[in-house]
Design a protein around this motif. Sequence first.
Motif, PDB file in Angstrom:
ATOM      1  N   ASP A 127      41.790  34.691  41.472  1.00  0.00           N
ATOM      2  CA  ASP A 127      41.496  35.285  40.165  1.00  0.00           C
ATOM      3  C   ASP A 127      42.146  34.472  39.048  1.00  0.00           C
ATOM      4  O   ASP A 127      41.586  34.347  37.954  1.00  0.00           O
ATOM      5  CB  ASP A 127      41.995  36.731  40.135  1.00  0.00           C
ATOM      6  CG  ASP A 127      41.002  37.661  40.824  1.00  0.00           C
ATOM      7  OD1 ASP A 127      39.787  37.440  40.672  1.00  0.00           O
ATOM      8  OD2 ASP A 127      41.437  38.588  41.527  1.00  0.00           O
ATOM      9  N   ARG A 170      34.108  37.605  44.119  1.00  0.00           N
ATOM     10  CA  ARG A 170      35.126  37.383  43.083  1.00  0.00           C
ATOM     11  C   ARG A 170      34.543  36.605  41.902  1.00  0.00           C
ATOM     12  O   ARG A 170      34.830  36.897  40.745  1.00  0.00           O
ATOM     13  CB  ARG A 170      36.285  36.606  43.708  1.00  0.00           C
ATOM     14  CG  ARG A 170      37.523  36.527  42.878  1.00  0.00           C
ATOM     15  CD  ARG A 170      38.650  35.902  43.660  1.00  0.00           C
ATOM     16  NE  ARG A 170      39.098  36.751  44.761  1.00  0.00           N
ATOM     17  CZ  ARG A 170      39.885  36.333  45.752  1.00  0.00           C
ATOM     18  NH1 ARG A 170      40.302  35.087  45.791  1.00  0.00           N
ATOM     19  NH2 ARG A 170      40.259  37.163  46.703  1.00  0.00           N
ATOM     20  N   ARG A 189      32.864  38.031  37.464  1.00  0.00           N
ATOM     21  CA  ARG A 189      33.190  37.511  36.130  1.00  0.00           C
ATOM     22  C   ARG A 189      31.996  37.574  35.188  1.00  0.00           C
ATOM     23  O   ARG A 189      32.108  37.184  34.022  1.00  0.00           O
ATOM     24  CB  ARG A 189      33.657  36.047  36.246  1.00  0.00           C
ATOM     25  CG  ARG A 189      34.884  35.870  37.110  1.00  0.00           C
ATOM     26  CD  ARG A 189      36.077  36.560  36.490  1.00  0.00           C
ATOM     27  NE  ARG A 189      37.245  36.538  37.337  1.00  0.00           N
ATOM     28  CZ  ARG A 189      38.492  36.403  36.874  1.00  0.00           C
ATOM     29  NH1 ARG A 189      38.703  36.278  35.576  1.00  0.00           N
ATOM     30  NH2 ARG A 189      39.525  36.413  37.689  1.00  0.00           N
ATOM     31  N   SER A 193      35.369  42.235  37.035  1.00  0.00           N
ATOM     32  CA  SER A 193      36.737  41.745  37.245  1.00  0.00           C
ATOM     33  C   SER A 193      37.670  42.297  36.175  1.00  0.00           C
ATOM     34  O   SER A 193      37.261  42.555  35.040  1.00  0.00           O
ATOM     35  CB  SER A 193      36.726  40.219  37.185  1.00  0.00           C
ATOM     36  OG  SER A 193      38.029  39.737  37.090  1.00  0.00           O
TER      37      SER A 193
END
Lengths: 330, 280
Positions: A152, A185, A189, A222
């Motif tokens: 991240d 992940r 975004r 996120s």
Amino acid sequence: MVIMLLSFSSCIKGEDWGNGNAPMDNFKALWTIIDEHYCFFDYKAKAIGLDWNNVYKKYEARISEKMDNKQLFEVLGEMLSELQDGHVNLYASFDIARNWNWREDFPSNFNDSIQQLYLGKDYKIASGLKYKILPDNIGYIYYASFSNGIGDGNLSEVLNNLSTCDGIILDVRNNTGGNLSYAERLAARFTNEKILVGYICHKTGTGHNDFSKPEEVWLEPSDGVRWQKNAVVLTNRSCYSATNDFIKSVKRCPNVTIIGDRTGGGSGLPFSSEIPNGWSIRFSACPMYDADMQQTEFGIDPDIKVSQKKEDILKDKDTLIEFAREFLKK
Amino acid sequence: MMRRSWIVCCILAFCCSISAQEEDANRYTSHALMGGVGLANVFDNYLSPLEYTGIEARLQRETFRKTKLMEGNVFVQTLLNVNAYTTHSPAENAHMYGGLVNWNISWLYKWELNNRIKVLAGPMADMNGGVIYNERNSNNPAQAKAYANIGVNARVIYNFNLFHKPATLHYLASLPLLGAMFSPQYGESYYEMFGIKKGGSHNVCLTTPFSQPSLRHAIYLDYPISNTTLRIGYVGDLQQHKVNNLKGHVYSHALMFGFVKNFKLIKQKDKDHVKTPYQL
């Protein structure tokens, strides 16, 4: 003593496929493992006319007790190629049986020498990501493999660095997959809201249609830096497995446009097993669907189809990157 | 008045005597610690359809103590088993590693057949946790083992003399009857179970002797040498399951060696008369 006798009388044993080196035993073991575990029989019966029982008859006739290991490997590899699945492989110490038609039968739409000209020498590297700002203030990120980890922190740094750009190009061409967690992940975004991106289910028994109730798969935004401007994701036929899953997710994100070629597919989560002679087998075990409960095993179409032009290759131009830059400038 | 006081004193003295005897008896406790090595045969069709074989190392700790329950005929036995194994495929080109921690408590009622042989049996509860890992699998690399049972335990104790010293032979058996076991479904990935569903239904299964026909048993010989009691023996641990259309087993057979320590919580003047709970 009575207890012992009772216990031994109810032994739970592994499959008895006889002699580990006999070609017929290994053929039967391989056919049975796929028969009991493979997850796309029903879909592929409709899509490509696959009949696994016919496959048994067709290849059983080619098995001989006199054949050597390499001949057996060739026959078993051909049998597996009937599944037309890039996630199905047979691994021996001397070779890997595979079906890579999902990319080898199509133009690559990617030239790494030309792509390197866009990256130049001054690009930055954040874990598995290479990125830079192109002269027209478009950010360019290349992610070569979802097997290369991204954290991240990496993603927040990269997006912060590109925050002044008018848009970004996320290039996942030739990314043949890897870890689904990295795909999720990265996709997280590009959304500010929780989005239903697909379904997953699994086999509950040995029957071809023994499946669990499909489980919803949600993409959660996120907590880190999220991209709020337009983004283009570049794809080609080598976008496979986790990359296919990534495309399935970001296709639902509001500011993302998929440009390039259809992805290669590979929507079955692969499991592993083995046959008595020690060869390892990988196969699709858990089907994953898109948000409309449609299969993506044979790929996902882009929003805008663009192919690499030969004349652009001569000019050291990447047609897809150039198209994406124009698209984002508009 | 004097006569009444005398009777009360006698009753009190009798009660105290009984109490002292019971308290004395249940202060005897035996601790045994053993280590051993053996053979393991591992099969789990979530990981592979083939049986892997190899070696295992095992530690076992046992406590055995008399209680005051049912006129002092009930003993509490606890067993802690820790085993770890490394195994290879029939073709010897792949490995599986694993281990299990088992804690087992039982309350055993004693039947004394004669002054040498005692049979004990009673309910037990056990808890198990472990893992099996296959080094070359992709999205099914490991299988978590977590299960708990209630069942029956039995123990036969035979006291005899060997080379003019008191020896004890034990046979122990533990049989689960009803329990709960964690298991993925037939083709379910841990990614789906914990990454997407955050813990799923159908992953805790009721087990019975039909779906979990398992047995742990052991035979030991205790023999005193100097001030120590040595224990040697064999442990057979036969764990099997058939749940959610998945099946597997871990068979292990280990030779064990260790020591037994007998404790008494009050000072003992004459060590020659320290009894072990196995003799009570």
